[in-house]
Scaffold this motif. Sequence first.
Motif, PDB file in Angstrom:
ATOM      1  N   ARG A   7       5.444   4.096  -9.260  1.00  0.00           N
ATOM      2  CA  ARG A   7       5.248   5.090  -7.975  1.00  0.00           C
ATOM      3  C   ARG A   7       6.602   5.497  -7.599  1.00  0.00           C
ATOM      4  O   ARG A   7       6.930   6.583  -6.878  1.00  0.00           O
ATOM      5  N   TYR A  62      -1.926   1.700  -2.726  1.00  0.00           N
ATOM      6  CA  TYR A  62      -3.067   2.387  -1.829  1.00  0.00           C
ATOM      7  C   TYR A  62      -4.610   1.626  -2.508  1.00  0.00           C
ATOM      8  O   TYR A  62      -4.507   2.114  -3.440  1.00  0.00           O
ATOM      9  N   MET A  72      -7.111   4.188  -3.812  1.00  0.00           N
ATOM     10  CA  MET A  72      -6.713   5.026  -4.880  1.00  0.00           C
ATOM     11  C   MET A  72      -6.447   4.497  -6.291  1.00  0.00           C
ATOM     12  O   MET A  72      -6.085   3.344  -6.205  1.00  0.00           O
ATOM     13  N   PHE A 109       0.461  10.287  -5.226  1.00  0.00           N
ATOM     14  CA  PHE A 109       0.175  10.689  -3.707  1.00  0.00           C
ATOM     15  C   PHE A 109       1.625  11.190  -2.999  1.00  0.00           C
ATOM     16  O   PHE A 109       1.559  12.164  -2.403  1.00  0.00           O
ATOM     17  N   ASN A 154      -2.261   6.761  -7.068  1.00  0.00           N
ATOM     18  CA  ASN A 154      -1.076   5.806  -6.587  1.00  0.00           C
ATOM     19  C   ASN A 154       0.171   6.722  -6.929  1.00  0.00           C
ATOM     20  O   ASN A 154       1.262   6.744  -6.170  1.00  0.00           O
TER      21      ASN A 154
END
Lengths: 374, 296
Positions: free
Chosen positions: A146, A87, A90, A98, A95
């Motif tokens: 992530r 993203y 961010m 999220f 990231n």
Amino acid sequence: MASLTITDIRKKFGSQEVLKGISLSINASEFVVLVGPSGCGKSTLLNLIAGLETINSGEIKIGDDVVNDVQPKDRNIAMVFQSYALYPNMNVEKNLSFGLETRKVPRDEIKKTVDHVANMLQISELLKRKPAELSGGQRQRVAMGRALARDPAIFLFDEPLSNLDAKLRVDMRTEIKMLHQRIKTTIVYVTHDQIEAMTLADRIAIMKDGVIQQFDTPQQVYDNPSNLFVAGFIGSPSMNFIPCTVIKQNEDTGVIFKTGEETSFFIPIKRTDLSLTEWIDKDVIIGVRPEQIASGFHLQEGNKQIHEIMCTVQVLEPTGPDTLVFVNINDTKVTCRVNPLDAKQPGENMKLMVDISKVLVFDPDTKMRIGNVA
Amino acid sequence: MPGKMNVMVGEKSPGMIAGRIIVYTLSILAAVYFLIPFFVMVMTSVKTLEDIKSGNLISWPREFTLDAWIKAWDSACTGINCEGVKGYFFNSILMVVPSVAISTIIGAVNGYVFSKWRFKGSEVLFTFLLLGCFIPFQIILLPMSGMLGWLKISQTIFGLALVHIIYGLSFTSLFFRNYYVAIPDEIIKAAKIDGAGFFRIFWKCILPVSAPIFMVVIIWQTTQIWNDFLFGVAFSGSESQPVTVALNNIVNTTTGVKEYNVDMAAALIAGLPTLLVYIISGKYFLRGLTAGAVKG
């Protein structure tokens, strides 16, 4: 970690069927690579597993649950994309968190997870930076972070290394493998690069035109490819395909290698696992890997599987450890892998040894391998 | 040779210098050509009426006065009404602010759907929406006035704003859609897997990177709607006229002497907001228009 069972799934885009009945059974904590040329349907298959596209028929099971109609967010999967898909607005920390925030994970738990993942991937110093301020390799790590932060049952990787330069790609490849050995989560990994597939996979699924051609361990698909496509796709430089006619000479069955106007050699193919008696006077395609035609082999004296031929060198390609020599056999360009010290110059004649102990024979009509013995 | 190379670097060849001179001369000429009418307007608006009658069109004012501005704002006559443009100026604001805000927000959501949440038939729908960009104002005058009457909001500022919202949607949707197309689909996929839904993705991942296109659309819509005359004259009542219509009425209302200075001042007042919008945010406008052309 969870197993993944795919049964006869089909997918159409408009009138075009891109997946024509795919079945795969992937064990928990297994690393499976889907590999194939572009347009073979491998990324579509990954999107179907993720739930980003819907299947037309068939069944996808994660663990014991059928997930055909389950939303991506509820499938307990995480995905790493080719473009990283961070993203942009961010920072790294956001990231990573999220997905957890969206799932309403308590704040202190989020912080613990983010710190843990950042440590594991050595991106702790980058937490406050925006994706635009990171190098390609760092973005790649954040993208994996992530996925890791979610601690999913299955990881999906969609060509994650394609955007990196050659050296970094090799480094990250090793890191991904080490990561898998550590966390033992099931991984489905899509790539078009057969070297990536060979080095990473526990098992490789080779796809073409929406069909799985072979699903086996890297060594098996290399040594015993089931058809011409797999044989040519796996291995670099590619396997040589030499068109021949099977003949009987004296008591031996074999083929003729014609290397020049005046020079041709009878190569008897006599192996316990391969019989060509039914193919006498018929056309076949002989598959020989470049390393099976060399200037010499260890312990070659008296070995009945090794045969000498004379060829005219066309082109040389030194790679360092070996030199690739291109010659003509039966009017086909053939690559041989020889010791750099033995390589002759273009135009000169050169003595080459052919090791037929692992030579493969294919039916030119069906493209399938003849004598399917493991 | 190396010495000669060094001389070459840093010095421009005669051809390049000549090129520069031509470029600058043409640019300055073009700027002057476009600025002269504006200059005449400003000069005329601060002159007295006698000055205008006796003097030259582009001469400097002999006596500087803001009387014409005050009269235009406060007491110039539009028809029988002699209260200047101030009321109509606020009408315009009341019309522009909500119609720009609403058409921009709906356009953003439309663009988001047409680029990232395509559904069966969405391309066809988008094509129809695009046709809206090519419909001339005149064609919709009659049906629209019928519709406003049916909704019982004819001759109101609200009705006028509604017309502008509907008419602007084609453009705002197109702008946002083309901007959002450049955002990689994989970001949306990643957010979906991260558990975010339609509005959370829009709010957290799309809106924060939309500032440039918002500037473009807001400027575009503000200028379009503020400068509109035809819808204003067709759909407004005497109380709800926008400033462009009032300006026309001032200029056309003749009570003996033609007050060019008041006309010019009123015209400048009517044009000032759009001018300000450009001066303040013009650089964002250019940036937003080119954004997405280059990846990164």
